[in-house]
Design a protein around this motif. Structure first.
Motif, PDB file in Angstrom:
ATOM      1  N   VAL A 260      -3.980 -28.593 136.765  1.00  0.00           N
ATOM      2  CA  VAL A 260      -3.084 -29.098 135.684  1.00  0.00           C
ATOM      3  C   VAL A 260      -3.960 -29.067 134.376  1.00  0.00           C
ATOM      4  O   VAL A 260      -5.096 -29.775 134.391  1.00  0.00           O
ATOM      5  CB  VAL A 260      -2.470 -30.602 135.901  1.00  0.00           C
ATOM      6  CG1 VAL A 260      -1.637 -30.756 134.712  1.00  0.00           C
ATOM      7  CG2 VAL A 260      -1.401 -30.545 137.339  1.00  0.00           C
ATOM      8  N   GLY A 261      -3.684 -28.275 133.303  1.00  0.00           N
ATOM      9  CA  GLY A 261      -4.424 -28.269 131.965  1.00  0.00           C
ATOM     10  C   GLY A 261      -3.447 -28.722 131.202  1.00  0.00           C
ATOM     11  O   GLY A 261      -3.868 -28.823 129.893  1.00  0.00           O
ATOM     12  N   LYS A 356      -2.724 -20.711 147.725  1.00  0.00           N
ATOM     13  CA  LYS A 356      -1.654 -20.787 147.093  1.00  0.00           C
ATOM     14  C   LYS A 356      -1.783 -21.695 146.065  1.00  0.00           C
ATOM     15  O   LYS A 356      -2.309 -23.036 146.261  1.00  0.00           O
ATOM     16  CB  LYS A 356      -0.425 -21.359 148.046  1.00  0.00           C
ATOM     17  CG  LYS A 356      -0.136 -20.544 149.191  1.00  0.00           C
ATOM     18  CD  LYS A 356       0.650 -21.219 150.187  1.00  0.00           C
ATOM     19  CE  LYS A 356       0.053 -22.221 151.109  1.00  0.00           C
ATOM     20  NZ  LYS A 356       0.732 -22.396 152.137  1.00  0.00           N
ATOM     21  N   MET A 357      -1.416 -21.245 144.639  1.00  0.00           N
ATOM     22  CA  MET A 357      -1.937 -22.439 143.488  1.00  0.00           C
ATOM     23  C   MET A 357      -0.839 -22.198 142.666  1.00  0.00           C
ATOM     24  O   MET A 357      -0.473 -21.035 142.142  1.00  0.00           O
ATOM     25  CB  MET A 357      -3.250 -21.616 142.974  1.00  0.00           C
ATOM     26  CG  MET A 357      -3.785 -22.902 142.302  1.00  0.00           C
ATOM     27  SD  MET A 357      -5.530 -21.963 141.492  1.00  0.00           S
ATOM     28  CE  MET A 357      -6.465 -21.853 142.705  1.00  0.00           C
ATOM     29  N   VAL A 358      -0.599 -23.598 142.216  1.00  0.00           N
ATOM     30  CA  VAL A 358       0.375 -23.854 140.952  1.00  0.00           C
ATOM     31  C   VAL A 358      -0.584 -24.164 139.653  1.00  0.00           C
ATOM     32  O   VAL A 358      -1.495 -24.972 140.008  1.00  0.00           O
ATOM     33  CB  VAL A 358       1.404 -24.905 141.191  1.00  0.00           C
ATOM     34  CG1 VAL A 358       2.152 -25.034 139.741  1.00  0.00           C
ATOM     35  CG2 VAL A 358       2.436 -24.719 142.256  1.00  0.00           C
ATOM     36  N   VAL A 359      -0.487 -23.463 138.621  1.00  0.00           N
ATOM     37  CA  VAL A 359      -1.386 -23.722 137.432  1.00  0.00           C
ATOM     38  C   VAL A 359      -0.155 -24.202 136.312  1.00  0.00           C
ATOM     39  O   VAL A 359       0.365 -23.463 136.118  1.00  0.00           O
ATOM     40  CB  VAL A 359      -2.235 -22.691 137.110  1.00  0.00           C
ATOM     41  CG1 VAL A 359      -3.054 -23.075 135.796  1.00  0.00           C
ATOM     42  CG2 VAL A 359      -2.973 -22.120 138.258  1.00  0.00           C
ATOM     43  N   ALA A 360      -0.525 -25.318 135.818  1.00  0.00           N
ATOM     44  CA  ALA A 360       0.082 -25.757 134.870  1.00  0.00           C
ATOM     45  C   ALA A 360      -0.291 -25.652 133.291  1.00  0.00           C
ATOM     46  O   ALA A 360      -1.274 -26.475 133.165  1.00  0.00           O
ATOM     47  CB  ALA A 360       0.743 -27.392 134.976  1.00  0.00           C
ATOM     48  N   GLY A 361       0.284 -25.362 132.360  1.00  0.00           N
ATOM     49  CA  GLY A 361      -0.301 -24.916 131.173  1.00  0.00           C
ATOM     50  C   GLY A 361      -0.592 -23.395 131.033  1.00  0.00           C
ATOM     51  O   GLY A 361      -0.913 -22.502 131.672  1.00  0.00           O
ATOM     52  N   GLY A 362       0.066 -23.165 129.674  1.00  0.00           N
ATOM     53  CA  GLY A 362       0.157 -21.708 129.402  1.00  0.00           C
ATOM     54  C   GLY A 362      -1.234 -21.236 129.121  1.00  0.00           C
ATOM     55  O   GLY A 362      -1.956 -20.240 129.706  1.00  0.00           O
ATOM     56  N   GLU A 363      -2.031 -21.780 128.117  1.00  0.00           N
ATOM     57  CA  GLU A 363      -3.397 -21.283 127.956  1.00  0.00           C
ATOM     58  C   GLU A 363      -4.315 -21.476 128.968  1.00  0.00           C
ATOM     59  O   GLU A 363      -5.149 -20.807 129.487  1.00  0.00           O
ATOM     60  CB  GLU A 363      -4.023 -22.317 126.712  1.00  0.00           C
ATOM     61  CG  GLU A 363      -3.682 -22.094 125.545  1.00  0.00           C
ATOM     62  CD  GLU A 363      -3.631 -20.802 124.930  1.00  0.00           C
ATOM     63  OE1 GLU A 363      -4.607 -20.173 125.243  1.00  0.00           O
ATOM     64  OE2 GLU A 363      -2.535 -19.873 124.317  1.00  0.00           O
ATOM     65  N   THR A 364      -4.055 -22.716 129.908  1.00  0.00           N
ATOM     66  CA  THR A 364      -4.796 -22.848 131.288  1.00  0.00           C
ATOM     67  C   THR A 364      -4.545 -21.708 132.135  1.00  0.00           C
ATOM     68  O   THR A 364      -5.524 -21.210 132.691  1.00  0.00           O
ATOM     69  CB  THR A 364      -4.476 -24.519 131.692  1.00  0.00           C
ATOM     70  OG1 THR A 364      -4.505 -25.297 130.780  1.00  0.00           O
ATOM     71  CG2 THR A 364      -5.159 -24.831 133.193  1.00  0.00           C
ATOM     72  N   SER A 365      -3.387 -21.362 132.316  1.00  0.00           N
ATOM     73  CA  SER A 365      -3.154 -20.118 133.381  1.00  0.00           C
ATOM     74  C   SER A 365      -3.731 -18.983 132.841  1.00  0.00           C
ATOM     75  O   SER A 365      -4.315 -18.304 133.605  1.00  0.00           O
ATOM     76  CB  SER A 365      -1.720 -20.048 133.064  1.00  0.00           C
ATOM     77  OG  SER A 365      -0.961 -21.025 133.863  1.00  0.00           O
TER      78      SER A 365
END
Ligand code: ADP
Length: 420
Positions: A260-261, A356-365
């Motif tokens: 999460v970013g 399997k990874m969820v990344v939260a944040g547009g820039e972070t992604s």
């Protein structure tokens, strides 16, 4: 061979379009940036090239879009789609007009419709005016956008300012009459020498009818909404077999993680909701303003905790803590430090078997995908609206990724994503 070749002016917009095409029965792959000339096309019915051209200088946006078009043509695509934001995000000089002009010229098609409407998300076009919910675009908050302030809701005027060509309108009364009337209106405008038509739409049925009317068009421009009617054209032409499951991805294996970013409100709820059910680490970038040290802390913590229940690693902080780090380092450097830390953590987790990874944040992604060397995303089923699972491939191991922009997703997204 792929049928529909799409050029999206930003990363999350590309995913949004790809998810729409998958829902409508096209197997879709999103490629990040323009592949090298001659690079083989992935096995898919639609390909979406994700550019970062929305706010680039117009000259660059045009050059990248033409490169993308050339590659998509080389890959065998028959129809092309230029995807921009459903709030028509652009400046007085571009980039929607200049890019569309270049694509129309390269394709020699002389005409393209322009329709950013996306009724499911509250974006509708009536008499050429774009509404966000009940508000005109220029009273919707978009007039204050830091990069692309939209101060005029009349899209005929807005697009006219971005091109030398003339812009016409296919109004609501015509769109209501269905595909044949829309097609006649567009042909009429083209014969009058108009290069573009803003097309009204306030319902999904309008969008489907516009799609039907545009079956023979080489180029369509708009938001992801107007793509809703295009897959049926290919089915009608016998080019797209009915898909059992266009959202099917290879089976998921390996450990699970959430990074999460994003400091957005929806994300804060999602962290709170996951905390009681999954091992959660909250990084303190203010106490340790060093990307490598933060990453090491997180990876040491993750060792021994990895498995099918996701580890949740978050840099997210309250507004005052974010402001404190920004005051210390500067706004850009603070963001970059946290993005670098999360990218290093992603890399370390993949080395430890996370797939399997969820990344939260547009820039972070963006930072994570770049660090992991992901070049293509096959789009799968949505976990929540606008948040599909994807299957990323590139220079590293193939893996499942869900890239979530800050405000997307329900509270239970982080756990729901991994529930089989
Ligand atoms: P969203 O999609 O919610 O806008 P983004 O990832 O696009 O999320 O943007 C969030 C930005 O905030 C990123 O640049 C991230 O590195 C930065 N950030 C995250 N946590 C912190 C923090 N604790 N202090 C300062 N910046 C942070």
């Amino acid at each position: 061979m792929p049928l529909l070749g799409c050029i999206a002016d930003d990363f999350t917009g590309a995913t949004d379009l790809a998810a729409m095409l998958v829902k409508e029965g096209m197997r879709t792959v999103q490629v990040i940036g323009v592949p090298a000339p001659g690079e083989a096309a992935p096995d898919a019915d639609a390909i979406v090239v994700a550019l970062k051209s929305r706010t680039a200088p117009a000259r660059d946006a045009v050059a990248w879009s033409l490169e993308a078009l050339a590659w998509l043509r080389g890959a065998g695509c028959r129809q092309f789609f230029f995807k921009y934001c459903s709030t028509f995000d652009s400046t007085e000089r571009g980039n929607i007009g200049p890019v569309a002009d270049a694509l129309v010229e390269a394709l020699g098609c002389g005409f393209a419709l322009a329709c950013p409407a996306f009724p499911a998300n509250g974006r509708s076009v009536f008499q050429g005016h774009l509404f966000v919910g009940a508000a005109l675009l220029n009273e919707s908050g978009m007039e204050h956008h830091p990069l692309t302030p939209m101060t005029d809701a009349n899209l005929v005027r807005v697009l006219s300012r971005q091109t030398d060509a003339t812009v016409g309108l296919v109004p609501f009364a015509v769109v209501e009459q269905g595909p044949a009337a829309i097609r006649r209106a567009m042909t009429g405008l083209k014969e009058q020498g108009r290069r573009y038509a803003i097309v009204d739409a306030v319902t999904d049925q309008h969008l489907r009818d516009i799609g039907t009317a545009a079956a023979g068009h080489a180029l369509i421009t708009g938001g992801s909404g107007v793509a809703i009617g295009l897959p049926q054209n290919f089915r009608d032409a016998g080019a797209l077999p009915p898909q059992e499951d266009s959202a099917r991805l290879p089976a998921a294996e390996g450990h699970a993680a959430v990074l999460v970013g994003s400091c957005s409100r929806a994300t804060a709820f999602q962290i709170a909701s996951a905390r009681d059910h999954a091992p959660t680490l909250e990084l303190d970038a203010l106490a340790t303003p060093d990307a490598a040290a933060l990453a090491q802390q997180a990876l040491d913590w993750a060792d021994g905790r990895l498995g099918t229940v996701p580890v949740v690693i978050s840099a997210s902080a309250s507004a005052d803590k974010v402001a404190a780090l920004q005051a210390q380092l500067g706004r850009g450097a603070a963001g970059a430090l946290v993005e670098e830390a999360l990218a290093l953590i992603a890399e370390g987790l993949v080395a430890r078997g996370v797939r399997k990874m969820v990344v939260a944040g547009g820039e972070t992604s963006g930072a994570v995908v770049q660090r992991l060397g992901v070049q293509r995303l096959r789009i799968g089923a949505e976990i929540d609206p606008g948040v599909p699972w994807t299957y990323g491939e590139g220079s590293g191991p193939a893996m499942h990724l869900a890239l979530k922009s800050g405000n997307f997703g329900a509270r239970d997204l982080f756990l729901k994503a991994f529930a089989s």
